[in-house]
Motif scaffolding. Structure first.
Motif, mmCIF file in Angstrom:
data_model
loop_
_atom_site.group_PDB
_atom_site.id
_atom_site.type_symbol
_atom_site.label_atom_id
_atom_site.label_comp_id
_atom_site.label_asym_id
_atom_site.label_seq_id
_atom_site.Cartn_x
_atom_site.Cartn_y
_atom_site.Cartn_z
ATOM 1 N N PRO A 1 46.979 81.606 34.243
ATOM 2 C CA PRO A 1 46.816 80.173 33.899
ATOM 3 C C PRO A 1 48.003 79.606 33.128
ATOM 4 O O PRO A 1 48.414 78.468 33.381
ATOM 5 N N LEU A 2 48.559 80.366 32.196
ATOM 6 C CA LEU A 2 49.710 79.878 31.434
ATOM 7 C C LEU A 2 50.916 79.695 32.343
ATOM 8 O O LEU A 2 51.623 78.685 32.248
ATOM 9 N N TYR B 1 48.461 87.460 24.802
ATOM 10 C CA TYR B 1 48.085 86.497 25.831
ATOM 11 C C TYR B 1 48.193 85.096 25.240
ATOM 12 O O TYR B 1 48.214 84.919 24.013
ATOM 13 N N GLU C 1 46.680 81.030 26.315
ATOM 14 C CA GLU C 1 46.047 80.097 27.232
ATOM 15 C C GLU C 1 46.936 78.861 27.386
ATOM 16 O O GLU C 1 47.766 78.568 26.527
ATOM 17 N N HIS D 1 45.466 87.699 33.231
ATOM 18 C CA HIS D 1 45.111 86.759 32.171
ATOM 19 C C HIS D 1 46.255 85.800 31.833
ATOM 20 O O HIS D 1 46.039 84.790 31.154
ATOM 21 N N ASP E 1 46.781 85.319 17.572
ATOM 22 C CA ASP E 1 46.048 84.485 18.521
ATOM 23 C C ASP E 1 46.183 83.040 18.079
ATOM 24 O O ASP E 1 46.434 82.751 16.898
ATOM 25 N N ASP F 1 43.802 77.298 22.349
ATOM 26 C CA ASP F 1 44.481 76.445 23.327
ATOM 27 C C ASP F 1 44.475 74.987 22.882
ATOM 28 O O ASP F 1 45.225 74.167 23.417
#
Length: 779
Positions: free
Chosen positions: A317-318, A289, A291, A314, A265, A268
């Motif tokens: 947005p990216l 995922y 962001e 999910h 992870d 952002d």
């Protein structure tokens, strides 16, 4: 006709003489028999000849010298003084293990030096003295474990430094001081796991830094902020699992390589302070995922190849962010099944959908049922896992076996980590108290981080069950004492960090449960005295390195160090007022002793006698030493390799002649009295095989001059007895048979009046020394 013949004969005679002269000139050019020489290119090649010494017959006008694949083992001082015009020097694969200070002196024109594939383990201060024009230095594929501050001070024009494939674990502050024109620093393929905050200070022009293939577990944010000009940073193949907010604060960075790590992870805001980023490589990590990234405004390529990207809602947005900003997403979807292997650049927002809650829950239950652990075997699933056994708010990487809950505000130790976890990072929380059995199911953890957790008490058996724990970091907490059973259940513990607490004594009872403890850090505590009572003989029977810097230690009782075979003892920056000579009798294996930063005015006779057979490195900097007995170092001999007494108040020095094994000596910043009493030191410096930095402090007209360069010793009278009492150099009075050193060319000889004045001065000094000696004997 006769005149014509005579003219022709003269012509041929002249031609013959010219040819003969030219032939003799060519033959006169030097070339060692083991080498091949190219006069037109001024090149000498002596490669693969099994030479054990630098060949002496190389012509001085040579500009390129190739000595690779030989067997020199050591480069002594002044190895290349006979070839001052060299520009390129190759010494790779020569079994070189040591480079003496001054080995390259005189090579002020060399621009490229290759020392790759040797056995060099330490880079000493001024190892590269003399290479003032060097542009490229290759030290890759050596055994380098340590870079001493000042090692590169003479290399102000260096552009490229290669230190790849070495054994570096730690980079200290100011390690690269002096490299103000460095463009590319290569530190790949080492074992770096820690970088000091000022590790790269002074690298003002550095534009590329390679740190790939190391052991870094966290992005070294504080260290990297000291690199204002870096545009390309390579951190691939490290062990990072997470990038937090503002991790990358490098205002000119354009290319960042973070591929092949263990990233699960990243925030952002991780790149919020790196607005010029154009290429970010996050390939082959564990990212499911991502962001939209805040900060970079010119991002052209974001590589996510090899990540288990799950292409559902999910990821919208990216995708939208990349489309608007013009960033190209590289990589492919790993799931769901209908989008598997679909390139990210072709997936549209309409494809990125989330299933109903019931369907998603069914998928999770199915995947949990497939994750079976049978003594270490994990059954692979057809699709990427959506859940990992891990405490809430923590990150767990089952592939890299890392788990982190750093700075998450926990006030109790979280539980429920994957059973295969080997590195557990809990630093920066607020535990205060660690109760018994706080770490169930962590029997495979090797390294546990509990720094900065405000811990003030650890209950007996707190780490019970951590049978494989080797590294325990309890630094910068509030511990004032430790219960005797605090470390019960961790028999393999080897490295224990307790620095930065409030301990008032060495926790000997607790240490008695650690039969394999090798290194103990107790710096920055409140320990005032070392007593045998607090250290039972069973405490840490294997302890070799004991660090007690920056405490309040004013005394060490005899027997206090007898509990372990200590080899390294750091007592710097304490309150000692004398060398703990008697206590050293309990440390017969002591190799390194650091006393710097204490307040010791006088070093008495045979102060280190009990450690004389084992001591290798002795540090006594900035102690305010005013005098040393003439026998202060008596007993120390060829075994001592490092001696530093920098920044004291010494006017004279004891005899150094027995220290024939010295590799490093630092006498700087002492107000040495440069008169005839110091003549033995001057002679020792002239004969030493290493560079000795010692400056005059007195008399005033000589202040700042190097002892080795001053001419004052040329005036010492004949047959003068140099008194050595009260700290004069020499273990006994030195009779100088011919102390009048021949004047250097261009220096006028002394007249009769001057000689008389110098004799009177010497007589006064002798009377003064005698009076001081009588006073000493009277006391």
């Amino acid at each position: 006709m006769i005149l014509t013949l005579l003219a022709q004969m003269r012509f041929f005679a002249v031609v013959f003489l010219l040819v003969l002269t030219r032939s003799s000139t060519i033959k006169a050019r030097k070339c060692p028999k083991e080498c091949s020489c190219d006069d037109s290119k001024l090149t000498v090649v002596c490669a693969g000849k099994n030479l054990t010494e630098i060949p002496l017959g190389v012509d001085e006008i040579t500009v390129k010298l190739d000595l690779k694949n030989n067997n020199f083992q050591m480069l002594p001082r002044g190895s290349f003084l006979h070839t001052p015009y060299l520009t390129h020097l190759s010494l790779q694969r020569c079994s070189i293990s040591k480079v003496k200070e001054g080995a390259f002196r005189g090579l002020g024109r060399v621009v490229s030096l290759n020392l790759a594939y040797n056995k060099i383990d330490i880079l000493y201060q001024e190892s590269f003295d003399g290479l003032s024009s060097l542009k490229e230095l290759h030290l890759d594929h050596n055994h380098i474990e340590e870079i001493q501050p000042g090692a590169f001070m003479q290399l102000g024009l260096l552009n490229v430094l290669a230190l790849t494939h070495n054994r570096l674990v730690y980079i200290p502050n100011m390690a690269f001081q002096g490299l103000q024109n460095m463009k590319w620093l290569r530190l790949s393929y080492n074992s770096l796991n820690n970088l000091a905050p000022e590790a790269f200070a002074g690298l003002f022009a550095l534009s590329r830094l390679s740190l790939d293939h190391n052991e870094l577990q966290f992005f070294p944010t504080q260290t990297m902020t000291r690199l204002p000009e870096v545009k390309r940073l390579e951190l691939s193949y490290n062990r990072m699992t997470y990038l937090g907010e503002g991790s990358v604060s490098m205002r000119k960075l354009t290319h960042l390589h973070l591929d092949h790590m263990s990233l699960q992870d990243l925030s952002d805001q991780a790149f919020s302070q790196a607005r010029l980023l154009s290429h970010v490589d996050l390939g082959h990590n564990q990212l499911r995922y991502l962001e939209p990234l805040t900060g970079p405004t010119k991002l052209a390529i974001l590589n996510l190849t090899g990540n288990p990207i799950y292409c559902d809602c999910h990821m919208r947005p990216l995708k939208r962010w990349a489309t608007v900003g013009g960033a190209k997403l590289l990589g492919a979807c790993a799931g769901p099944a209908h989008l598997s292997d679909e390139p990210l650049r072709t997936v549209t927002s309409s494809h990125l959908r989330c299933r109903s809650g019931a369907d998603a829950l069914k998928d999770e239950e199915e995947e949990e049922g497939e994750e079976q652990e049978s003594d270490g075997d994990i059954t692979a699933t057809a699709t990427p896992k959506q859940t990992v056994k891990c405490p809430l708010s923590c990150e767990c990487d089952t592939e890299a076996h890392h788990a982190t809950c750093e700075s998450r505000g926990f006030n109790k130790v979280p539980q429920g980590f994957p059973t295969r976890t080997q590195l557990l990072d809990l630093r920066g929380n607020h535990f205060h108290f660690i109760p018994t059995s706080s770490f169930p199911g962590t029997g495979r953890v090797v390294s546990l981080h509990l720094e900065l957790c405000k811990i003030h008490e650890i209950e007996g058996g707190a780490f019970q069950g951590m049978r494989n724990l080797l590294y325990l970091y309890l630094s910068d907490n509030d511990l004032t004492s430790l219960e005797p059973e605090a470390f019960a259940g961790v028999p393999k513990l080897t490295y224990l960090h307790l620095e930065g607490n409030r301990l008032t004594q060495v926790p000997g009872a607790a240490l008695s449960l650690l039969p394999n403890l090798f290194v103990l850090h107790l710096e920055r505590n409140a320990i005032s005295k070392l007593e045998p009572a607090g250290l039972p003989s069973s405490a840490a029977p294997t302890l070799m390195d004991l660090y007690l810097s920056n405490n309040a230690i004013s005394g060490i009782a005899k027997g206090a160090l007898s509990f372990a075979p200590i080899g390294t003892l750091h007592l710097d920056s304490n309150n000692l007022t004398e060398v703990p000579a008697d206590a050293l009798a309990d440390a017969p294996r002591l190799e390194e002793l650091n006393l710097s930063g204490n307040s010791v005015r006088w070093i008495g006779p045979r102060a280190f006698r009990h450690a004389s057979q084992s001591l290798r490195r002795l540090y006594m900097d900035r102690m305010g030493i005013e005098k040393m007995s003439k026998e202060a170092l008596l007993g120390l001999g060829p075994g001592l390799t490092v001696l530093t007494v920098r920044g004291n108040q010494l006017r004279e020095l004891p005899d150094l002649s027995a220290l024939t094994g010295l590799e490093t000596i630092d006498l700087r910043d002492n107000p040495l009295l440069c008169d005839c009493a110091l003549l033995p030191l001057r002679r020792w410096i002239d004969n030493a095989k290493l560079e000795v930095a010692a400056t005059c402090g007195h008399p005033l007209e000589l202040r700042g001059q190097q002892v080795a360069d001053t001419n004052i010793f040329a005036t010492c009278p004949e047959n003068a007895t140099i008194s050595t009492e009260m700290g004069a150099v020499g273990s006994r009075p030195v009779k100088i048979k011919s102390a009048r050193v021949k004047a250097r060319p261009g220096k006028p000889k002394l007249d009769k009046v001057s000689r008389t004045q110098h004799r009177r001065k010497a007589a006064k000094q002798k009377a003064k020394n005698k009076k001081m000696n009588e006073a000493k004997m009277g006391n």
